[in-house]
Write a protein that holds these residues in place. Structure first.
Motif, PDB file in Angstrom:
ATOM      1  N   VAL A 119       0.848  -1.188   0.000  1.00  0.00           N
ATOM      2  CA  VAL A 119       0.000   0.000   0.000  1.00  0.00           C
ATOM      3  C   VAL A 119       0.888   1.245   0.000  1.00  0.00           C
ATOM      4  N   ASN A 120       0.322   2.346  -0.483  1.00  0.00           N
ATOM      5  CA  ASN A 120       1.037   3.628  -0.519  1.00  0.00           C
ATOM      6  C   ASN A 120       0.585   4.493   0.648  1.00  0.00           C
ATOM      7  N   CYS A 121       1.402   4.539   1.685  1.00  0.00           N
ATOM      8  CA  CYS A 121       1.051   5.323   2.859  1.00  0.00           C
ATOM      9  C   CYS A 121       1.512   6.793   2.682  1.00  0.00           C
ATOM     10  N   PRO A 122       0.785   7.714   3.348  1.00  0.00           N
ATOM     11  CA  PRO A 122      -0.413   7.514   4.154  1.00  0.00           C
ATOM     12  C   PRO A 122      -1.604   7.165   3.270  1.00  0.00           C
ATOM     13  N   VAL A 123      -2.454   6.269   3.776  1.00  0.00           N
ATOM     14  CA  VAL A 123      -3.547   5.766   2.951  1.00  0.00           C
ATOM     15  C   VAL A 123      -4.745   5.419   3.842  1.00  0.00           C
ATOM     16  N   TYR A 124      -5.890   5.298   3.219  1.00  0.00           N
ATOM     17  CA  TYR A 124      -7.171   4.982   3.852  1.00  0.00           C
ATOM     18  C   TYR A 124      -7.005   3.891   4.910  1.00  0.00           C
ATOM     19  N   PRO A 125      -7.318   4.166   6.192  1.00  0.00           N
ATOM     20  CA  PRO A 125      -7.032   3.208   7.268  1.00  0.00           C
ATOM     21  C   PRO A 125      -7.592   1.805   7.080  1.00  0.00           C
ATOM     22  N   PRO A 126      -8.806   1.605   6.512  1.00  0.00           N
ATOM     23  CA  PRO A 126      -9.275   0.225   6.331  1.00  0.00           C
ATOM     24  C   PRO A 126      -8.367  -0.644   5.461  1.00  0.00           C
ATOM     25  N   PHE A 127      -7.503  -0.047   4.646  1.00  0.00           N
ATOM     26  CA  PHE A 127      -6.538  -0.855   3.910  1.00  0.00           C
ATOM     27  C   PHE A 127      -5.710  -1.692   4.877  1.00  0.00           C
ATOM     28  N   TYR A 128      -5.331  -1.106   5.995  1.00  0.00           N
ATOM     29  CA  TYR A 128      -4.554  -1.833   6.995  1.00  0.00           C
ATOM     30  C   TYR A 128      -5.438  -2.847   7.726  1.00  0.00           C
ATOM     31  N   LEU A 149       2.829   8.988  -6.338  1.00  0.00           N
ATOM     32  CA  LEU A 149       3.427   7.659  -6.296  1.00  0.00           C
ATOM     33  C   LEU A 149       4.935   7.748  -6.446  1.00  0.00           C
ATOM     34  N   ASP A 150       5.642   7.034  -5.599  1.00  0.00           N
ATOM     35  CA  ASP A 150       7.098   6.957  -5.657  1.00  0.00           C
ATOM     36  C   ASP A 150       7.445   5.620  -6.305  1.00  0.00           C
ATOM     37  N   LEU A 151       7.784   5.657  -7.589  1.00  0.00           N
ATOM     38  CA  LEU A 151       8.017   4.417  -8.331  1.00  0.00           C
ATOM     39  C   LEU A 151       9.231   3.656  -7.808  1.00  0.00           C
ATOM     40  N   ALA A 152      10.235   4.379  -7.309  1.00  0.00           N
ATOM     41  CA  ALA A 152      11.396   3.694  -6.735  1.00  0.00           C
ATOM     42  C   ALA A 152      11.006   2.929  -5.477  1.00  0.00           C
ATOM     43  N   THR A 181      -4.736  13.057  -4.488  1.00  0.00           N
ATOM     44  CA  THR A 181      -3.918  12.963  -5.693  1.00  0.00           C
ATOM     45  C   THR A 181      -4.628  12.142  -6.764  1.00  0.00           C
ATOM     46  N   VAL A 182      -4.600  12.645  -7.998  1.00  0.00           N
ATOM     47  CA  VAL A 182      -5.150  11.920  -9.141  1.00  0.00           C
ATOM     48  C   VAL A 182      -3.966  11.418  -9.962  1.00  0.00           C
ATOM     49  N   GLU A 187       1.925   7.596 -14.867  1.00  0.00           N
ATOM     50  CA  GLU A 187       2.213   6.935 -13.598  1.00  0.00           C
ATOM     51  C   GLU A 187       1.583   5.543 -13.555  1.00  0.00           C
ATOM     52  N   LEU A 188       0.339   5.441 -13.972  1.00  0.00           N
ATOM     53  CA  LEU A 188      -0.351   4.152 -13.916  1.00  0.00           C
ATOM     54  C   LEU A 188       0.245   3.151 -14.900  1.00  0.00           C
ATOM     55  N   SER A 189       0.681   3.624 -16.059  1.00  0.00           N
ATOM     56  CA  SER A 189       1.346   2.729 -17.014  1.00  0.00           C
ATOM     57  C   SER A 189       2.657   2.216 -16.445  1.00  0.00           C
ATOM     58  N   ALA A 190       3.373   3.095 -15.733  1.00  0.00           N
ATOM     59  CA  ALA A 190       4.622   2.665 -15.101  1.00  0.00           C
ATOM     60  C   ALA A 190       4.349   1.645 -13.998  1.00  0.00           C
TER      61      ALA A 190
END
Length: 388
Positions: A119-128, A149-152, A181-182, A187-190
């Motif tokens: 998951v990409n934090c910080p993120v929606y708590p129910p993900f955890y 998004l941090d691709l690295a 963030t949209v 980014e999504l292709s990467a």
């Protein structure tokens, strides 16, 4: 007599007294002196097409089990009109009770107990919460300093989670909650390319997809090159305030159709028939109402930015093009890791606590913008008095 159309400024239609008559979580979790700007409920009347569809169903006694493909067909029409996407094929769609329960079912299809979900934090708590409850391991790949998004970081997480030969999934939030963030097509292709190279399956929560400003472009993950192997969850819940009318859609890319077909049949028993009717009407006929909401949200973003600059200039806020949520950096206020606790105790404003969103959440709060300008203004004044 008030002759204003409900499509004219939905966020300005209800008074605080009217809202306090509601019995949902937002309005019953705190005492009446608290302004609730936390959970993702909007302070709007029900969109007229939705209210009409529900009223007609109740008048007919149409309160049985859900059936048919009307919901998926309505989403396909909405996607073509709003996003120029012909991808949500009706034969690769399945109704599920709601987005997070759909996420759980999709993750069960592509991972096993003890395997990793990134998951990409910080993120929606129910993900955890939901992932841990289903006996998967949450692995964080933090967003970058620009809240993108941090691709690295993703590459490192993908490599680490698949190094032993086990399966892994990437639970992507698009648009991102809490930052708004949209993600771009690039980014999504990467992401899709990275996932393919490491054998990571992508499951996308796209519940906020309709809530994107005109200046930005929402890109469905399944529409990008490489997204054919992905699984997506969509719903009209957030954009039309239908959380109490349970229904969502699980969507599969062409290469993931067989995975979706393995979803247990009993999962389809959870959605509400009235929920399906409501979501279908929203997607099919609720466009003008949604556009009015988007206009009100744009006004509220500008209002919030101005109020913070005037009353709480130490708070960091980047107006974002997605969702109706504001991610506020309160670290310079000296309120500790959980400033929401101080705002509630001293200012009587309920916000979502930043630490609940994982790494990167300390010192932050999430504020729900989907309220009237008057409530938003009063909330910021109270927040300022907390530290004044």
């Amino acid at each position: 007599m008030d002759t204003t159309s409900p499509d004219d400024h939905p966020l300005r239609r209800l008074t605080l007294d009217q809202l306090r008559r509601r019995t949902s979580m937002k309005w019953r979790s705190h005492p009446e002196d608290v302004l609730p700007l936390w959970v993702a409920e909007m302070d709007v009347p029900l969109a007229e097409p939705v209210a009409r569809a529900l009223t007609e169903a109740i008048a007919l006694g149409d309160t049985g089990y859900p059936a048919g493909t009307a919901y998926a067909e309505a989403l396909a029409g909405f996607a073509r009109e709003r996003w120029g996407w012909d991808g949500p094929a009706v034969d690769r769609a399945a109704i599920v009770p709601d987005v997070m329960l759909g996420v759980v079912e999709m993750l069960k299809l592509v991972t096993g107990p003890g395997e990793s979900v990134i998951v990409n934090c910080p993120v929606y708590p129910p993900f955890y919460h939901f992932v841990a409850h289903m006996d998967r391991r949450v692995v964080e790949a933090p967003l970058g300093p620009d809240l993108r998004l941090d691709l690295a970081a993703l590459k490192e997480a993908f490599a680490r989670c698949t190094a032993g030969g086990g399966r892994a999934a990437y639970l992507l939030c698009s648009p991102h909650n809490p930052t708004g963030t949209v993600h771009t097509a690039e980014e999504l292709s990467a992401v899709a390319a990275l996932a393919d190279s490491y054998g990571v399956r992508v499951v996308v929560d796209e519940i906020h997809a309709p809530l994107v400003t005109a200046e930005a472009v929402f890109v469905p993950y399944l529409s990008v090159p490489g997204g054919e192997n992905g699984l997506s969850l969509m719903s009209a819940s957030k954009a039309w305030n239908l959380a109490g009318l349970k229904a969502a859609l699980a969507l599969a890319g062409p290469a993931a159709a067989e995975d979706l077909a393995r979803m247990p049949e009993e999962v389809s028993h959870g959605p509400s028939h009235l929920g399906v009717i409501a979501h279908t009407a929203a997607l099919r006929d609720g466009g003008p109402w949604l556009d009015a909401v988007l206009g009100d949200l744009a006004d509220n973003r500008r209002l919030l930015a101005g109020l913070l600059a005037e009353r709480l200039p130490a708070v960091g806020y980047r107006p974002a093009p997605g969702t109706y949520l504001a991610w506020l950096d309160c670290r310079r206020l000296g309120l500790g890791d959980d400033p929401a606790a101080a705002f509630l105790a001293r200012g009587r404003v309920a916000l979502s606590a930043g630490p609940d969103f994982g790494t990167g959440g300390d010192g932050h709060v999430r504020l729900n913008l989907a309220t009237s300008p008057e409530v938003l203004t009063e909330a910021v004044h109270r927040m300022a008095a907390t530290v004044g």
